[in-house]
Write a protein that holds these residues in place. Sequence first.
Motif, PDB file in Angstrom:
ATOM      1  N   THR A 146       0.863  -1.184   0.000  1.00 19.21           N
ATOM      2  CA  THR A 146       0.000   0.000   0.000  1.00 19.21           C
ATOM      3  C   THR A 146       0.902   1.237   0.000  1.00 19.21           C
ATOM      4  O   THR A 146       2.019   1.222   0.523  1.00 19.21           O
ATOM      5  CB  THR A 146      -0.928   0.031   1.233  1.00 19.21           C
ATOM      6  OG1 THR A 146      -0.130  -0.119   2.416  1.00 19.21           O
ATOM      7  CG2 THR A 146      -1.945  -1.090   1.185  1.00 19.21           C
ATOM      8  N   PRO A 150      -2.709   3.984  -6.797  1.00 20.52           N
ATOM      9  CA  PRO A 150      -3.122   2.592  -7.015  1.00 20.52           C
ATOM     10  C   PRO A 150      -1.960   1.692  -7.466  1.00 20.52           C
ATOM     11  O   PRO A 150      -1.031   2.152  -8.133  1.00 20.52           O
ATOM     12  CB  PRO A 150      -4.171   2.709  -8.128  1.00 20.52           C
ATOM     13  CG  PRO A 150      -4.698   4.098  -8.001  1.00 20.52           C
ATOM     14  CD  PRO A 150      -3.512   4.926  -7.589  1.00 20.52           C
ATOM     15  N   LEU A 177      -8.652   1.754   1.299  1.00 19.73           N
ATOM     16  CA  LEU A 177      -9.891   2.157   0.610  1.00 19.73           C
ATOM     17  C   LEU A 177      -9.956   1.652  -0.832  1.00 19.73           C
ATOM     18  O   LEU A 177     -10.960   1.119  -1.253  1.00 19.73           O
ATOM     19  CB  LEU A 177     -10.125   3.669   0.648  1.00 19.73           C
ATOM     20  CG  LEU A 177     -10.259   4.294   2.041  1.00 19.73           C
ATOM     21  CD1 LEU A 177     -10.557   5.795   1.912  1.00 19.73           C
ATOM     22  CD2 LEU A 177     -11.337   3.623   2.875  1.00 19.73           C
ATOM     23  N   LEU A 178      -8.904   1.849  -1.598  1.00 15.12           N
ATOM     24  CA  LEU A 178      -8.875   1.313  -2.954  1.00 15.12           C
ATOM     25  C   LEU A 178      -7.744   0.301  -3.045  1.00 15.12           C
ATOM     26  O   LEU A 178      -6.651   0.556  -2.566  1.00 15.12           O
ATOM     27  CB  LEU A 178      -8.618   2.414  -3.988  1.00 15.12           C
ATOM     28  CG  LEU A 178      -9.621   3.560  -4.067  1.00 15.12           C
ATOM     29  CD1 LEU A 178      -9.234   4.499  -5.191  1.00 15.12           C
ATOM     30  CD2 LEU A 178     -11.030   3.035  -4.278  1.00 15.12           C
ATOM     31  N   GLU A 214      -5.728   5.800   4.875  1.00 15.58           N
ATOM     32  CA  GLU A 214      -6.639   6.606   4.050  1.00 15.58           C
ATOM     33  C   GLU A 214      -8.047   6.595   4.644  1.00 15.58           C
ATOM     34  O   GLU A 214      -8.801   7.557   4.484  1.00 15.58           O
ATOM     35  CB  GLU A 214      -6.676   6.087   2.612  1.00 15.58           C
ATOM     36  CG  GLU A 214      -5.485   6.484   1.756  1.00 15.58           C
ATOM     37  CD  GLU A 214      -5.329   7.985   1.552  1.00 15.58           C
ATOM     38  OE1 GLU A 214      -6.341   8.707   1.515  1.00 15.58           O
ATOM     39  OE2 GLU A 214      -4.171   8.448   1.441  1.00 15.58           O
ATOM     40  N   ALA A 242      -7.169   7.246  -4.110  1.00 13.88           N
ATOM     41  CA  ALA A 242      -7.995   6.954  -2.934  1.00 13.88           C
ATOM     42  C   ALA A 242      -8.469   8.258  -2.297  1.00 13.88           C
ATOM     43  O   ALA A 242      -9.613   8.389  -1.865  1.00 13.88           O
ATOM     44  CB  ALA A 242      -7.209   6.129  -1.921  1.00 13.88           C
ATOM     45  N   ASP A 245     -11.095   9.826  -4.427  1.00 15.37           N
ATOM     46  CA  ASP A 245     -12.329   9.082  -4.190  1.00 15.37           C
ATOM     47  C   ASP A 245     -12.980   9.510  -2.860  1.00 15.37           C
ATOM     48  O   ASP A 245     -14.183   9.742  -2.801  1.00 15.37           O
ATOM     49  CB  ASP A 245     -11.977   7.585  -4.177  1.00 15.37           C
ATOM     50  CG  ASP A 245     -13.205   6.710  -4.088  1.00 15.37           C
ATOM     51  OD1 ASP A 245     -13.799   6.412  -5.141  1.00 15.37           O
ATOM     52  OD2 ASP A 245     -13.581   6.338  -2.954  1.00 15.37           O
ATOM     53  N   SER A 246     -12.152   9.661  -1.817  1.00 15.28           N
ATOM     54  CA  SER A 246     -12.678  10.071  -0.507  1.00 15.28           C
ATOM     55  C   SER A 246     -13.292  11.468  -0.573  1.00 15.28           C
ATOM     56  O   SER A 246     -14.373  11.712  -0.028  1.00 15.28           O
ATOM     57  CB  SER A 246     -11.554  10.096   0.538  1.00 15.28           C
ATOM     58  OG  SER A 246     -11.127   8.791   0.815  1.00 15.28           O
TER      59      SER A 246
END
Length: 560
Positions: A146, A150, A177-178, A214, A242, A245-246
């Motif tokens: 991580t 991505p 999260l992703l 995240e 991520a 996206d958040s």
Amino acid sequence: MPTATPEDELVFLPLGGSNEIGMNFNLYGFGPAYDRRWIVVDLGVTFGDQTTPGVEVILPDPTFIEEHAERILGIVLTHAHEDHIGAVAWLWPRLKAPIYATPFTAFVLREKLREADLLDEARIIEAPLGSSIDLGPFQIELITLTHSIPEPNGLAIRTPLGAVLHTGDWKIDPEPLLGGATDVAAIRRLGDEGVLAMVCDSTNVFVDGRAGSEAEVLETLMPLIVGLKGRVAVACFASNVARMDSVARAAEAAGRRVCLVGRSMRRMAAAAKSVGLMQDLKPFLEEQESKSFPPQQVLYLCTGSQGEPRAALARIADGTHPHVALGQGDHCIFSSRVIPGNEIPIRNLQNKLADRGVRLLTERDHPGIHVSGHPCRDELADMYHWARPQIAVPTHGERRHLLEHCAFARDLQIPQQIAPRNGDMVRLAPGRADIIDEVPSGRLFVDAGVLTPENGEALRERRHAAYNGVVTVSVVLDGRGKIVSGPQVRALGLPTDDDYPLEDVLDDLADEAEQALARLKGEDRELDDAIETAMSRAVKKASQRIWGRRPVVETTVLRI
Ligand SMILES: [Zn+2]
Ligand SMILES: [Zn+2]
């Protein structure tokens, strides 16, 4: 796995990214010294600063490996950050090896290669997450980690002389999260098999504890954004999908549509969607479209969190963005950290926004709106505990980070630590790890699209001119060296005042040039070089007297 011959060696050779954060360019070599096969791991850029006026992109110098290009078995990319893939489009024509990357990284890279007109030529082999790549004596397994983008991969590189864990950039995010969480089982399994060396990220070696998740950022951003009135802009790294996206989810909860502002934001969103991420979000607004929405129904996700002058946020702060404006009662959240070196441009940007009446929310006053993508000390300890390497090879850090990382590994009872500088060839096996050679390394500057050596003439002159100004002297002579017109003098970037106005200064400089010409003996008056040198010397000397500095002096002799 073939067996090693007594002559075989396994070497690690960083050509970028060791003693600096940026420009990662790592090589592994296997075989006898006269017949090594190589793999390249990452090929990234670093960025210019105020010491490199006009130069934004800096590349590692590939000269050493270019000379062995036919022995490169492959270029393996760990993840899509610029400091890991940004130099591929520039340097691939010199290396020409096949490129291996996971789908997201491959998508981002293809866009870059398309722009460089290399898409038909360069071969990209897409490797699924967790898959293996066999390149001669190197058997490479991709290990899911991580980070802040991505598909970050560590590489387990197995060779007949032992295995290396090349971590790339990582942290331990229990809820990224992703994408998947850190594949601890794969790292432990490798540890059980035996790890000869771990080449590891040092970015946060001075930071205690853990980087954070995240998921925690989402928990902080959600109520914060829901509670804001007026226009809201959020600045973050485009590659942190991520985070994007958040922010988008928080915006939806607040009844706001998201508008991506800045090219790299839109590019990364496209890359993310290509690998199935961010599918269930409402479509993003176009910049133009966003203007028809009331302020409290839009959220702008912007590039430029580091104060980059041409990025979206800088233009918004300057009031020159064609579609987005922020003012009194609006908010700008910096969901990012200050990268060392960017303090001044970020402060300038924030001052301009504040001056417009924009309320700023940063990590300092709102802890938890950002987390780092690199491992802090507790995470490093976990990784050493899982992998149990014989040799610690810190990388991705400045000198002080690498040395601290060595000390940290020593405390963890790792038997050997070695911190190479760019160009140091480290023999990992057989025998004790050691620096056995130093090869050429350095940096190349992208200057107006041209690759130049780091101490190239053009930049040297530009820097000199920037600090000292420019004076031009021109004179027209006849065939025998008699002045027909001039000398005419112009000054650029040099101050004058009422006591000694510009016309007088230029007249005096012209007199100095003329006298220097008059002092030349017969045959020298026929040589343009001699005339230019004499006039230039005289003008430099006079400039020193007038301004206390030595400007760039450019002389031109014309003959009629
Ligand atoms: Zn990096
Ligand atoms: Zn990274």
